[in-house]
Write a protein that holds these residues in place. Structure first.
Motif, PDB file in Angstrom:
ATOM      1  N   UNK A  25       0.904  -1.115   0.102  1.00  0.00           N
ATOM      2  CA  UNK A  25      -0.042   0.183  -0.082  1.00  0.00           C
ATOM      3  C   UNK A  25       0.907   1.445  -0.227  1.00  0.00           C
ATOM      4  N   UNK A  26       1.799   1.354   0.742  1.00  0.00           N
ATOM      5  CA  UNK A  26       2.855   2.382   0.938  1.00  0.00           C
ATOM      6  C   UNK A  26       3.432   2.472  -0.621  1.00  0.00           C
ATOM      7  N   UNK A  27       3.915   1.684  -1.240  1.00  0.00           N
ATOM      8  CA  UNK A  27       4.629   1.365  -2.508  1.00  0.00           C
ATOM      9  C   UNK A  27       3.683   2.031  -3.579  1.00  0.00           C
ATOM     10  N   UNK A  28       2.228   1.667  -3.446  1.00  0.00           N
ATOM     11  CA  UNK A  28       1.208   2.287  -4.489  1.00  0.00           C
ATOM     12  C   UNK A  28       1.241   3.517  -4.237  1.00  0.00           C
ATOM     13  N   UNK A  29       1.242   4.229  -2.951  1.00  0.00           N
ATOM     14  CA  UNK A  29       1.016   5.666  -2.951  1.00  0.00           C
ATOM     15  C   UNK A  29       2.272   6.384  -3.515  1.00  0.00           C
ATOM     16  N   UNK A  30       3.323   5.747  -3.302  1.00  0.00           N
ATOM     17  CA  UNK A  30       4.660   6.439  -3.737  1.00  0.00           C
ATOM     18  C   UNK A  30       4.648   6.442  -5.034  1.00  0.00           C
ATOM     19  N   UNK A  53      -8.868   0.002  -1.909  1.00  0.00           N
ATOM     20  CA  UNK A  53      -8.382   0.010  -3.205  1.00  0.00           C
ATOM     21  C   UNK A  53      -7.434  -0.997  -2.883  1.00  0.00           C
ATOM     22  N   UNK A  54      -6.865  -1.494  -2.132  1.00  0.00           N
ATOM     23  CA  UNK A  54      -5.753  -2.646  -1.968  1.00  0.00           C
ATOM     24  C   UNK A  54      -6.537  -3.999  -2.246  1.00  0.00           C
ATOM     25  N   UNK A  55      -7.732  -4.197  -1.499  1.00  0.00           N
ATOM     26  CA  UNK A  55      -8.469  -5.458  -1.922  1.00  0.00           C
ATOM     27  C   UNK A  55      -9.189  -5.502  -3.305  1.00  0.00           C
ATOM     28  N   UNK A  56      -9.344  -4.350  -3.833  1.00  0.00           N
ATOM     29  CA  UNK A  56      -9.813  -4.349  -5.151  1.00  0.00           C
ATOM     30  C   UNK A  56      -8.706  -4.520  -5.997  1.00  0.00           C
TER      31      UNK A  56
END
Length: 165
Positions: A25-30, A53-56
């Motif tokens: 999740x942190x990587x997706x935000x970055x 968002x992560x679940x989807x």
């Protein structure tokens, strides 16, 4: 861009370095931030993508969260096509040299179980049979388990004898 992220996560898991869900999740935000992709305010507050968002994302990209099997670096690097091929070549030589009757052939397996260590869950490809995570063999106490069984005995019944040392 999601496909690139999913491919990267699968590649990390294949190399025994899978990421934990929070790190994903942190990587997706970055990733979104670096590529100037607009994100919800709660992402910016927490500095990571949201759980919904992560679940989807997992569902869209055929990923799942799994607990990996602890795998030492030595074992991970030794299991390759060359060493497996060499094992079966040696087995063929021994089987050709000796004619063992079925009751003299045993399957023996040894494994080490650590009493303390437990890898964290990682994101990996959905449906993958085995997931590993590189770990240090120096933590916790090691208990060795050895099992053996005769295939000749197993052929005659549903459950054959098993010897545990």
């Amino acid at each position: 861009m999601e496909e690139e992220l999913a491919k990267h996560l699968k590649q990390l898991a294949d190399q025994f370095h899978g990421l934990a869900p929070v790190k994903c999740r942190e990587l997706a935000f970055e990733y979104a931030e670096k590529n100037n992709i607009p994100v919800p305010a709660n992402w910016t507050e927490k500095q990571c993508a949201g759980q919904e968002w992560f679940g989807s994302f997992l569902a869209r990209r055929h990923l799942s969260v799994r607990t990996p099997e602890a795998t030492s670096l030595g074992r991970a690097t030794a299991f390759n096509k060359t060493t497996v091929g060499e094992f079966f070549e040696n087995l063929a030589v021994v089987m050709d040299r000796n004619t063992f009757p079925p009751h003299m052939i045993y399957n023996v397996d040894e494994t080490g179980v650590f009493t303390v260590q437990k890898p964290q869950q990682v994101v990996t490809e959905k449906g993958k049979k085995q997931v590993g995570s590189i770990t240090s063999a120096e933590r916790g106490e090691l208990v060795t388990v050895v099992c053996s069984e005769s295939q000749a005995v197993l052929a005659g019944s549903d459950y054959g004898p098993m010897t545990v040392f």
